[in-house]
Design an enzyme around this catalytic site. Structure first.
Site, PDB file in Angstrom:
ATOM      1  CD  GLU A 114     -35.092 -32.783  -1.227  1.00  0.00           C
ATOM      2  OE1 GLU A 114     -36.230 -33.060  -2.001  1.00  0.00           O
ATOM      3  OE2 GLU A 114     -34.313 -33.955  -1.452  1.00  0.00           O
ATOM      4  CE  LYS A 116     -45.960 -31.350  -1.747  1.00  0.00           C
ATOM      5  NZ  LYS A 116     -46.619 -30.929  -2.861  1.00  0.00           N
ATOM      6  CG  ASP A 118     -47.243 -25.484  -6.731  1.00  0.00           C
ATOM      7  OD1 ASP A 118     -47.552 -26.569  -7.042  1.00  0.00           O
ATOM      8  OD2 ASP A 118     -47.933 -24.325  -6.532  1.00  0.00           O
ATOM      9  CE1 TYR A 225     -39.409 -35.811  -6.404  1.00  0.00           C
ATOM     10  CE2 TYR A 225     -39.520 -33.516  -7.062  1.00  0.00           C
ATOM     11  CZ  TYR A 225     -40.186 -34.848  -7.063  1.00  0.00           C
ATOM     12  OH  TYR A 225     -41.431 -35.135  -7.613  1.00  0.00           O
ATOM     13  CE  LYS A 312     -49.146 -28.965   0.027  1.00  0.00           C
ATOM     14  NZ  LYS A 312     -50.292 -28.290  -0.468  1.00  0.00           N
ATOM     15  CB  CYS A 406     -65.069   1.847 -23.731  1.00  0.00           C
ATOM     16  SG  CYS A 406     -63.123   2.144 -23.649  1.00  0.00           S
ATOM     17  CB  CYS A 409     -63.600   5.759 -26.035  1.00  0.00           C
ATOM     18  SG  CYS A 409     -63.986   3.904 -26.595  1.00  0.00           S
ATOM     19  CB  CYS A 424     -63.313  -1.162 -25.889  1.00  0.00           C
ATOM     20  SG  CYS A 424     -63.386   0.536 -26.884  1.00  0.00           S
ATOM     21  CB  CYS A 430     -60.628   3.321 -27.566  1.00  0.00           C
ATOM     22  SG  CYS A 430     -60.432   2.927 -26.056  1.00  0.00           S
TER      23      CYS A 430
HETATM   24  S1  IVH Z   1     -40.243 -36.554  -3.061  1.00  0.00           S
HETATM   25  C1  IVH Z   1     -43.707 -40.010  -2.601  1.00  0.00           C
HETATM   26  N1  IVH Z   1     -39.189 -34.078  -3.049  1.00  0.00           N
HETATM   27  O1  IVH Z   1     -44.630 -33.535  -4.379  1.00  0.00           O
HETATM   28  C2  IVH Z   1     -43.147 -38.918  -3.279  1.00  0.00           C
HETATM   29  N2  IVH Z   1     -41.712 -34.493  -3.806  1.00  0.00           N
HETATM   30  O2  IVH Z   1     -47.181 -34.928  -3.223  1.00  0.00           O
HETATM   31  C3  IVH Z   1     -41.954 -38.487  -3.053  1.00  0.00           C
HETATM   32  N3  IVH Z   1     -42.785 -32.468  -4.889  1.00  0.00           N
HETATM   33  O3  IVH Z   1     -45.669 -35.798  -6.940  1.00  0.00           O
HETATM   34  C4  IVH Z   1     -41.623 -37.175  -3.740  1.00  0.00           C
HETATM   35  N4  IVH Z   1     -41.177 -31.008  -4.218  1.00  0.00           N
HETATM   36  O4  IVH Z   1     -44.276 -33.745  -7.564  1.00  0.00           O
HETATM   37  C5  IVH Z   1     -40.588 -34.813  -3.270  1.00  0.00           C
HETATM   38  N5  IVH Z   1     -38.781 -31.808  -2.777  1.00  0.00           N
HETATM   39  C6  IVH Z   1     -39.741 -32.646  -3.237  1.00  0.00           C
HETATM   40  C7  IVH Z   1     -40.943 -32.253  -3.958  1.00  0.00           C
HETATM   41  C8  IVH Z   1     -41.791 -32.940  -4.197  1.00  0.00           C
HETATM   42  C9  IVH Z   1     -42.159 -31.227  -4.861  1.00  0.00           C
HETATM   43  C10 IVH Z   1     -44.172 -32.974  -5.489  1.00  0.00           C
HETATM   44  C11 IVH Z   1     -43.788 -34.218  -6.288  1.00  0.00           C
HETATM   45  C12 IVH Z   1     -44.792 -35.183  -5.784  1.00  0.00           C
HETATM   46  C13 IVH Z   1     -45.488 -34.354  -4.883  1.00  0.00           C
HETATM   47  C14 IVH Z   1     -46.151 -35.223  -3.644  1.00  0.00           C
END
Ligand code: IVH
Length: 669
Positions: A114, A116, A118, A225, A312, A406, A409, A424, A430
């Protein structure tokens, strides 16, 4: 209306609203207009206000918020919310794969990948198909109960359909879609609020707000998730994802099952660029062992599971030359420094400029003109300068001297205490501030004069034809016709746009005036409360902060605005031009006038209402809410935990003290 009839109407409306909501959020279609949808919701809310005991915990009216939580209760997680260990290279990922193979004694296994997301991790608990709790991650062991705020996230079902497990916990990531983040920042900039740095922190800050109606307006979303349940056997992560989708949760369709680590690496490559087009920010991918039995076998350390890992993405970066710094002045006079860069290709786009935000940011980075700087674009929307290649710094470079005057002006800039931006102060002299105010005034959400744009405003300003919004109403056919590019039709068009704006309702006019911190919602509250501009213009600080959601800062800003002679003249000119400066009669939301002429002080905690709801209800029945107890006061409406001093004072002054149920009787409930 009888209770029975109300119950019937509430059920019908709930059913309808849930149906349209599902269509919109789960199936991406719509059968009715937003206006019609809002009307249904407004009707439901009105019935629930009249019959508070008929309001159900899963009512779709929860979506608009309205509850105030002073302090979020700490809740222990049933299972700790762990974090993920991170990897940054394919080699590290292959090591992870070897550990998995070894941990499973070389038995076959599959991965589930999946993105990740943010955002902010959320834990949602459902019992018998109803959302009963929403909790933040907190320290992983316990988090905050933010259920009322979670209920405002429209894609999170309050009531499930179909074949759901009787009890389960779903986890996911709440986020502020990029589009909403940009919109929110534009709106904030527009009313002179400092903008938010990034979508993640904004999502997290929003979920911790005390007033859920503000959270509702932010437009948060949530991707689920994972789920765990003791009341049903779910053998793979894939099956739990399928179940979440079936139950109506929002699951990002970006996942994939992979048979081996090579397929995982293909997935990583596939999403490296594509993820930038997603509606939210992502910073990597998550790789999970698919079988739940194998997950159990592999177990977890105190911090993270051994069966999952995050890869990452490296933020894309480049180095380029900082050619200079320019300064932009906004409508509110706020000055923004902008880095002018030697154009450089970054994540598929050419970057020429980057915001340096304010003087503090320039100092923090110690950037100097002539420096070679690092420019980065991660999952974020706007590229940013993250550092300087000191070894490339020219020997004769010197620290940036922030401008003192500014650029537009030449007025001396000021910096308000506690604020990072320079301003300003030449509000009325202005050019970008004046033009910006007219642009703000005519925008769609305000006076909606769409036949007028930035270019024409510039022309009108240059020809001395429009130096303030009120000047627009003095424009003649001849004056417009002689502008560059204007012909008969475009001139008539502009005039009819200006004419039509005379019909715009008072709340929007109030927003259009551009009072600092007065956004659309605040303008609506002020308009409803004071009904016309004359009452608002003379309102005291105390009266202003009585209005629900109006704090000290907004109150002071309103007072400063009307304290300025130039603004008062402008308002008078708008009045003479026939602009709506009072609420039309039918727009007032009064339910009855049984409290006409009666004044109330509201204090303590109440069972059926938040304090703000209660104040609104008093007003809706014709009463007045004030803050101080005096001999002239009619009623002290006392809730739980009211301070003894208030009670003593009311008794001394012979003010009648009433309870919540006395009040309900007064308004015939
Ligand atoms: S599974 C054991 N799936 O990443 C944690 N986490 O560093 C299992 N996160 O606190 C989490 N996307 O907030 C999972 N597809 C995803 C995610 C995800 C973002 C975040 C989540 C977690 C942090 C872990």
């Amino acid at each position: 209306m009888t209770r029975e009839q109300a119950q019937k109407d509430i059920d019908e409306l709930t059913e309808k609203i849930n149906h349209y909501n599902d269509l919109y959020y789960q199936k991406d279609t719509s059968e009715i207009s937003d206006y019609e949808f809002d009307q249904l919701l407004a009707k439901l809310i009105q019935l629930e206000t009249e019959f508070p005991d008929l309001k159900q915990s899963h009512s779709p009216s929860q979506r608009v918020g309205g509850t105030i939580t002073k302090e979020f209760e700490a809740v222990r997680h049933k299972h700790p919310m762990l974090s993920l260990s991170n990897t940054y290279s394919v080699e590290e990922l292959e090591d992870f794969d070897k550990r998995i193979a070894k941990g499973l004694n070389e038995e076959p296994y599959e991965y589930f990948c999946e993105l990740k997301f943010d955002g902010v991790a959320l834990s949602l608990t459902y019992e018998n198909g109803l959302l009963i709790r929403g909790v933040t991650r907190g320290d992983g062991t316990q988090g905050d109960d933010i259920t009322n705020n979670v209920r405002t996230i429209r894609s999170i079902p309050l009531k499930l359909r179909g074949n759901y497990p009787t009890e389960f916990e779903a986890r996911g990531e709440a986020f502020l879609p990029k589009e909403n983040f940009i919109r929110l920042n534009k709106e904030r900039e527009d009313i002179g609020e400092e903008t938010y740095a990034n979508a993640r922190n904004t999502a997290s800050g929003s979920l911790k707000m005390q007033d859920s109606s503000i959270v509702a307006k932010r437009g948060l979303d949530c991707y689920l998730y994972s789920m765990t349940t003791d009341t049903r056997e779910v053998s793979t992560h894939e099956k739990s994802i399928d179940l979440l989708i079936e139950m109506g949760f929002n699951v990002s369709p970006t996942y994939a099952k992979c048979s081996n680590i090579k397929e995982v690496i293909d997935y990583i490559l596939l999403w490296e660029q594509k993820r930038l087009d997603l509606p939210l920010e992502t910073d990597g991918i998550v790789i999970k062992v698919n079988s739940v039995a194998q997950q159990k076998l592999l177990g977890a350390t105190a911090k993270s599971p051994r069966w999952a890992i995050a890869y990452k993405y490296k933020a894309e970066n480049a180095t380029t030359l900082l050619k200079g710094i320019t300064y932009q002045v906004g409508r509110t006079g706020a000055v923004t420094p902008v880095a002018e860069l030697e154009p450089v290709l970054l994540a598929g786009t050419t970057v020429k400029r980057a915001s340096l935000h304010n003087a503090n940011e320039i100092t923090r980075l110690d950037v100097r003109i002539g420096d070679t700087v690092f420019v980065e674009k991660g999952g974020e929307i706007i590229p940013k300068i993250t550092g300087v290649m000191l070894e490339m710094r020219p020997v004769d470079s010197h620290e940036v001297e922030y401008i003192t005057h500014c650029p537009e002006c030449n007025t001396s800039l000021i910096r308000h205490e506690g604020e990072a931006a320079h301003y300003c102060p030449n509000l009325n002299g202005c050019p970008p501030q004046i033009k910006g105010r007219i642009e703000h005034f005519i925008q769609r959400k305000a006076m909606n004069i769409d036949s007028l744009g930035e270019r024409t405003i510039g022309l009108l300003f240059d020809k001395d034809l429009a130096k303030s919004p009120a000047d627009l109403y003095d424009l003649t056919y001849d004056a417009i016709f002689q502008l560059e590019g204007f012909k008969d039709l475009s001139t008539k068009n502009l005039l009819s746009g200006i004419q039509a704006s005379r019909e715009i309702s008072f709340d929007r006019v109030l927003f259009a005036l551009g009072i600092r911190y007065v956004g659309r919602t605040v303008a609506e509250k002020l308009a409803n409360y004071f009904q016309n501009i004359d009452r608002l213009a003379v309102a005291s600080f105390e009266e202003l902060i009585e209005v629900p959601e109006i704090g000290d800062r907004i109150a002071q800003s309103v007072i400063d605005f009307f304290g300025n002679e130039v603004n008062r003249v402008e308002v008078e000119r708008l009045k003479s031009a026939g602009i709506q400066l009072e609420l039309a009669q039918q727009a007032s939301t009064n339910i009855s006038d049984v409290l006409n002429g009666k004044s109330f002080v509201v204090s303590g905690v109440f069972e059926n209402f938040s304090r703000d709801d209660l104040k609104e209800t008093i007003k809706n029945h014709g009463g007045k809410v004030i803050s101080a107890i005096s001999g002239k006061l009619d009623f002290l409406l006392a809730g739980d935990k009211m301070g003894p001093a208030k009670k003593d004072k009311a008794e001394k002054l012979d003010v009648q003290i009433i309870s919540e149920s006395d009040f309900l009787k007064m308004i015939d409930r």
